[in-house]
Design an enzyme around this catalytic site. Sequence first.
Site, PDB file in Angstrom:
ATOM      1  N   SER A  85     -10.183  -0.162   7.212  1.00  0.00           N
ATOM      2  CA  SER A  85      -9.570  -0.014   5.888  1.00  0.00           C
ATOM      3  C   SER A  85      -8.929  -1.267   5.308  1.00  0.00           C
ATOM      4  O   SER A  85      -8.524  -1.270   4.143  1.00  0.00           O
ATOM      5  CB  SER A  85      -8.527   1.109   5.917  1.00  0.00           C
ATOM      6  OG  SER A  85      -9.171   2.356   5.944  1.00  0.00           O
ATOM      7  N   SER A 132      -9.806   2.223   3.053  1.00  0.00           N
ATOM      8  CA  SER A 132      -8.891   2.980   2.219  1.00  0.00           C
ATOM      9  C   SER A 132      -7.904   2.104   1.453  1.00  0.00           C
ATOM     10  O   SER A 132      -7.263   2.584   0.530  1.00  0.00           O
ATOM     11  CB  SER A 132      -8.098   3.959   3.096  1.00  0.00           C
ATOM     12  OG  SER A 132      -7.223   3.242   3.969  1.00  0.00           O
ATOM     13  N   LYS A 187       0.870  -1.179   0.000  1.00  0.00           N
ATOM     14  CA  LYS A 187       0.000   0.000   0.000  1.00  0.00           C
ATOM     15  C   LYS A 187       0.907   1.229   0.000  1.00  0.00           C
ATOM     16  O   LYS A 187       1.952   1.227   0.663  1.00  0.00           O
ATOM     17  CB  LYS A 187      -0.885  -0.029   1.254  1.00  0.00           C
ATOM     18  CG  LYS A 187      -1.899   1.112   1.331  1.00  0.00           C
ATOM     19  CD  LYS A 187      -2.811   0.964   2.553  1.00  0.00           C
ATOM     20  CE  LYS A 187      -3.844   2.088   2.646  1.00  0.00           C
ATOM     21  NZ  LYS A 187      -4.745   1.925   3.816  1.00  0.00           N
TER      22      LYS A 187
END
Lengths: 494, 477
Positions: free
Chosen positions: A183, A159, A84
């Site tokens: 998330s 997210s 990420k």
Amino acid sequence: MATEKMNDALKQGVADLARSLARKDFTSVELTSAYLDRINRHNPDLNAYVTVTGEQALAQAAAADKARAGGTALPYAGIPFAHKDIFCTSGVRTACGSRMLDNFISPYDATVVEKMNKAGMVMLGKTNMDEFAMGSSTETSWYGPTLNPWNRALVPGGSSGGSASAVAAHLCPAATATDTGGSIRQPASFCGLTGIKPTYGRVSRWGMIAFASSLDQAGVLTRSAEDAAILMQMMSGFDPKDSTSVDLPVPDYLATLDQPLKGLRIGLPKQHFAQGLNPEVEKQIRAALTEFEKQGATLKEISLDNSHLSVSAYYVIAPAEASANLSRYDGVRFGYRCDKPADLEDMYKRSRAEGFGAEVKRRIMVGTYALSAGYYDAYYIKAQKVRRLIKDDFERAFREVDVIMGPTSPHTAFPLGSKTKDPVTMYLEDIYTIAVNLAGLPGLSVPAGMVNGLPVGLQIVGRDFSEAQLLNLAHRFQQATDWHTRTPGVEGSN
Amino acid sequence: MAWETVIGLEVHVQLATKSKLFSGSATAFGAEPNTQANIFDLALPGTLPVLNGEAVRMAVKFGLAIGAHIGRKSVFDRKNYFYPDLPKGFQTSQLDYPIVGKGSLLITLDDGSTRTIGVTRAHLEEDAGKSLHELFPNDTGIDLNRAGTPLLEIVSEPELRSAKEAVAYLKKLHSLILYLGISDGDMSQGSMRCDANVSVRRQGDSKFGTRTEIKNINSFRFVEKAILIEARRQIDIIEDGGRIIQETRLYDPDRNETRSMRSKEVANDYRYFPEPDLLPVVVDESFIAAVKATLPELPDIKSKRFQSQYGLSNYDAEVLSADRATADFFEAVLKDCDDAKLSANWVMGDLQSVLNKAELDISHSPVSASALAGLISRIKDNTISGKIAKTVFEAMVNGEGSADAIITSQGLKQVTDSGAIEKLIDGIIAANPKQVEQYRSGQEKVFAFFVGQVMKESKGKANPAQVNDILLNKLKK
């Protein structure tokens, strides 16, 4: 023939790949090339990756192949994955979904990155995310939204939507992610993946760009509990560079994956099966729960009395911490600086106004307000008290049950743009997951059904540092079901 | 109408740790800009603080030295404001749970009287960097070497009642931190900085007046002057029927005046909240006991001991014990010569004035403690007089050798042979019959003339006591 072999390779998870590479079915360079090729074809559409580090990946793969030929390779050397874009990666842009950091090349590696590098894993690139992890749909990214590979009109969740989309679309076998309010788990649910957010303090936050320091925790998105166990083993552990990381030994997660579930007491919070839950989703979750019963577990309704306060408390605490965490983005030392500032104040104002997106600015303002003189007690202190009550609720529940289960999200993936106009609707996305962060507990989402061709996630929450147990439960469930093997189709999208 | 000044001081002491409060960067003064700033000090994304245990130890040491309550669980907070030399956009400090709680400091005033001043609290916080406006024509440079250096902010109760008391408090604090070795205390390099809260009220009033805060005063002298001028300003305003505005002011030493800072800075809302990246600092009994064991003998105790053990006056004992190096020097001299009064006089008098003139620290004294003891021993055994000793000392300062060597080479040995002195006196009496007559007729002040003549003839070497005795005898006849 070669293509067929590699197509098969692209279906494999981390555990399978380790075996294949050890058997020399294919090399890491072949595997990495196949992934890069696939990313090349599908990423322009999905927008799961914001940065692809092909050259570096092939170099890492070649190094792994060389080590393997020399007999010195570590068990998971040469396996590709994605980070990420919230983890600092030395020499590679780390933008955190923000224009503010579009020009930021990190000079150092996050501890998680360092650990993956040491294990010989091959980073394919960095995945898209909501700006500074603030969002539940990956729509607030400066780099545009990521699409859900199950249906490109839908969001992948957020997210960590870039990581989820990439793993679901087989643009990597696994990816790191972070979870501040849901998330990891919500995108796992929306994309049909296994996603684990460990206990607060289990994984080092050094080098993980802060959103809300007391809630942020790193974890992984994978296609099986076994893969999650492998990666959690790699990432976890005390780090002297993170004062909030916990100095406890990391258990062998793989060793306990197969433990029988007989006698397990599962709590079902009545608040998570109440109004607002999509009836079809509920049906799938109830059906999944019977699988645990079949394996010897018992179900019990419990109550998390203060769970209705969790979203409100979260949206005071997280923005308050974020308002301070994001003060460093001031245009002075790195990151975005506005063009031709007239003076210091102009530089501050315009750099931040232009460098941050709307949601980030909204949360900075909310957080600043909550901490302001005259409001601090009514908001921040009150929210901290609620946080304590929520933690107490879980502690009380864990006296009666061993784990807590329920839906990860009230529904399946929703259409792009359908919630961007109303922040509060978006905030309610995390209604079942957010309390877990406030309590610092570990949570996992496992694919547990389909509704109208879209995945449904079951959330499993355990006591502090019960990651081994959560992985064990998910693995046992996956041994008896095939939800986790459903994919949007590797061949289909080829 | 008599006015009373009420003063509280906030003193920032830079702790002498090797590395910063939350990062491993060095803290040395004067390095090239930004060579002592790592990725945490630059506040790069993803970096986290790790507390420097040595800073905690030093703070606890200070707390124990002022008899304060040590916070068993102290908490760091974020103090939020934007400034280019504050990389994170917040300063990590301690608000509600400081590491050091209530304590006190005993101050001694010029007249020898003492007062106990309450210390409200002392907390750990990080320093900011520096803005460099001179280096670049249109831009401001930022040097982050100092950013993150540990500070101990020591806050006094508003119990000081004059500028002189404020200076005495500050000096005592300065003495204490040097004793403890927790800071170099160098005010000129900003190792010790003082903010003064000043208000005035009519003598006898029980309520405090509105205070102003004078920021960053960087010498003892300026603290005194700034408080005096600020109190005067406030009194003038009130006597003219005006009111004091609570505000932050700056002292300008060149014009000897205080000036209001921009009201914007005063109106800052710092939005303090607990630093989530750090756990509360837990200090247990065994840690406190271990720190206690490292405490040196502190000035107040040392002063009392100097009085009881060596029979020094309160004043001498206070002066000598104020500085640890001076006290140690004194005791080293005393050990070798065994005369407390003479040792005290020489250390505080002649030696101190030489050091002051040369701007030297006693640790760099041109005359060592044992050398000074050698000189004092010669006074004690009557080899030389106190007067001659000053000549010998001067030669010692100039590096001409030990007291004994100088006395021998310059022939300064005191004449104590009474026969020789008698002979000298006989000669002088014979040569001055007129003065003898005057003395014997009752003009006793002529006695001094004879003493002067003897000392002149003996080049100051005749033992003064013997001279007195023999002269008295001879003149009476």
